[in-house]
Motif scaffolding. Structure first.
Motif, PDB file in Angstrom:
ATOM      1  N   HIS A  45       9.992 -11.539   0.308  1.00 36.36           N
ATOM      2  CA  HIS A  45       9.870 -10.415  -0.431  1.00 36.36           C
ATOM      3  C   HIS A  45       8.689  -9.142   0.049  1.00 36.36           C
ATOM      4  O   HIS A  45       7.556 -10.060   0.525  1.00 36.36           O
ATOM      5  N   GLY A  46       8.787  -7.981  -0.769  1.00 34.22           N
ATOM      6  CA  GLY A  46       8.401  -6.943  -0.799  1.00 34.22           C
ATOM      7  C   GLY A  46       8.107  -6.581   0.709  1.00 34.22           C
ATOM      8  O   GLY A  46       7.841  -5.752   1.262  1.00 34.22           O
ATOM      9  N   LEU A  47       9.710  -6.446   1.612  1.00 33.42           N
ATOM     10  CA  LEU A  47       9.104  -6.037   2.979  1.00 33.42           C
ATOM     11  C   LEU A  47      10.626  -5.001   2.645  1.00 33.42           C
ATOM     12  O   LEU A  47      12.080  -5.772   2.242  1.00 33.42           O
ATOM     13  N   ALA A  48      10.167  -3.802   3.170  1.00 31.09           N
ATOM     14  CA  ALA A  48      11.736  -3.268   3.637  1.00 31.09           C
ATOM     15  C   ALA A  48      11.853  -2.183   4.291  1.00 31.09           C
ATOM     16  O   ALA A  48      10.562  -1.687   4.387  1.00 31.09           O
ATOM     17  N   GLU A  49      12.483  -1.572   5.243  1.00 33.32           N
ATOM     18  CA  GLU A  49      12.781  -0.709   5.889  1.00 33.32           C
ATOM     19  C   GLU A  49      14.055   0.558   5.504  1.00 33.32           C
ATOM     20  O   GLU A  49      14.999  -0.013   4.878  1.00 33.32           O
ATOM     21  N   VAL A  50      13.856   1.715   6.108  1.00 32.69           N
ATOM     22  CA  VAL A  50      14.371   2.751   5.629  1.00 32.69           C
ATOM     23  C   VAL A  50      14.603   3.831   6.393  1.00 32.69           C
ATOM     24  O   VAL A  50      13.314   3.493   7.195  1.00 32.69           O
ATOM     25  N   HIS A 162      11.292  -5.333  -4.566  1.00 36.51           N
ATOM     26  CA  HIS A 162      11.798  -6.823  -3.743  1.00 36.51           C
ATOM     27  C   HIS A 162      11.009  -7.370  -4.017  1.00 36.51           C
ATOM     28  O   HIS A 162      11.116  -8.879  -3.844  1.00 36.51           O
ATOM     29  N   PHE A 163      10.306  -7.200  -4.036  1.00 33.86           N
ATOM     30  CA  PHE A 163       8.722  -8.187  -4.231  1.00 33.86           C
ATOM     31  C   PHE A 163       8.220  -8.943  -5.482  1.00 33.86           C
ATOM     32  O   PHE A 163       8.798  -8.970  -6.534  1.00 33.86           O
ATOM     33  N   ARG A 183       6.924 -23.582  -7.513  1.00 34.27           N
ATOM     34  CA  ARG A 183       7.511 -22.382  -8.396  1.00 34.27           C
ATOM     35  C   ARG A 183       7.687 -21.037  -7.977  1.00 34.27           C
ATOM     36  O   ARG A 183       7.466 -20.884  -6.968  1.00 34.27           O
ATOM     37  N   ASN A 184       8.661 -20.864  -7.889  1.00 30.14           N
ATOM     38  CA  ASN A 184       9.606 -19.298  -8.148  1.00 30.14           C
ATOM     39  C   ASN A 184       8.842 -18.364  -8.255  1.00 30.14           C
ATOM     40  O   ASN A 184       8.463 -18.358  -9.676  1.00 30.14           O
ATOM     41  N   PRO A 185       8.184 -17.537  -7.491  1.00 32.61           N
ATOM     42  CA  PRO A 185       7.589 -16.472  -7.701  1.00 32.61           C
ATOM     43  C   PRO A 185       8.540 -15.654  -8.728  1.00 32.61           C
ATOM     44  O   PRO A 185       9.354 -15.419  -8.988  1.00 32.61           O
ATOM     45  N   VAL A 186       7.590 -14.533  -8.891  1.00 35.95           N
ATOM     46  CA  VAL A 186       7.484 -13.732 -10.341  1.00 35.95           C
ATOM     47  C   VAL A 186       7.792 -12.548  -9.629  1.00 35.95           C
ATOM     48  O   VAL A 186       6.788 -11.912  -9.173  1.00 35.95           O
TER      49      VAL A 186
END
Length: 285
Positions: A45-50, A162-163, A183-186
């Motif tokens: 989560h929180g990782l993106a490549e453009v 996305h994080f 517990r699922n992240p928010v």
């Protein structure tokens, strides 16, 4: 891997100016066309490549618990940094210029996120005056093919959306941070998704080599940036609201040209936001 090259020669500049004056760009695009935009999320989560043409930016969002600022006890923190990957480092003589460009990218993304309040910082508060979430957005330039600001802003927006942060249970002044396995992240509370649309203006003192007025280009490549006489960036969100306007130096531009840029930016921002939505939806499937 595309790095930062030396400045183009006079012959290359003359060729480029003559070509764009005739409506032709070196990469085959129209004057107002964006380069191909590719967006990939994850695996964490929180990782993106453009990838925007030959420009590639990796964005990563992390969080930690911190104390809030004294004058904003109920607001979380957001920090932005940008750096050029070692394999994309330029020749030594251009190192200072690249460091300045990294600072420009970092400031631009930081200013847009903060001033437009893209992230709901009050939702990052855990215990007022004591504990808040501090978000860190790291931008890493993997390939420099021009127009870093636009690519970095897309990467930042996607990474933030996305994080997921750990869930928290608050009891008075005590806070329990739950393990993501328990517990699922928010997701973050995002007010809107800003994107940048940049324009380069080519010509000789407002006139091209063919004697025509300055030529407007959308999403400039590296050689086009190295040849431009001015630059203008419009930042809009998915609601078609203007979040920021930026013109740092360069030749003066007439109002009519600025207005034309704003109209083009509305259309291009819609195209970029559509790509962002597709990438995030495909990640959820």
């Amino acid at each position: 891997m595309a790095g930062v090259s030396e400045q183009p020669s006079n012959i290359e500049r003359a060729f480029l100016l003559d070509a764009v004056a005739k409506g032709v760009r070196a990469d085959g695009r129209g004057l107002t066309d964006l380069r191909t935009l590719k967006i990939a999320c994850g695996p964490t989560h929180g990782l993106a490549e453009v990838q925007l043409g030959q420009t590639r930016v990796l964005a990563r969002v992390t969080c930690a618990v911190a104390r809030p600022l004294p004058d904003r006890p109920t607001e979380g923190l957001v920090q932005v940094s940008a750096e050029l990957a070692s394999l994309a480092m330029p020749p030594p003589q251009t190192t200072v210029a690249v460091e300045e460009e990294m600072a420009v990218v970092s400031r631009m993304v930081d200013r847009v996120i903060r001033q437009s309040r893209a992230v709901d910082t009050e939702a990052l508060c855990i215990v007022a005056g004591q504990k808040v979430w501090s978000l860190r957005l790291d931008l890493r330039i993997l390939d420099h093919g021009g127009n870093l600001v636009d690519a970095a802003m897309v990467a930042a927006t996607v990474a933030l959306r996305h994080f997921r942060r750990p869930d928290v249970t608050v009891d008075g002044t005590d806070a329990v941070i739950h393990d993501p396995r328990d517990r699922n992240p928010v997701p973050l509370s995002i007010h809107h998704s800003p994107v940048c649309v940049s324009f380069a203006f080519l010509g000789h003192n407002h006139h091209s080599a063919a004697g025509q007025e300055v030529v407007l280009l959308v999403d400039p490549s590296l050689i086009e940036e190295q040849t431009m006489v001015s630059r203008y960036t419009v930042t809009l969100n998915s609601h078609r609201e203007v979040c920021a306007l930026s013109k740092a130096g360069g030749a003066a531009l007439p109002l009519a040209l600025i207005q034309r840029c704003n109209q083009i930016a509305l259309v291009k921002a819609d195209e970029i936001n559509e790509k962002i939505q597709e990438a995030l939806k495909s990640q959820l499937q």
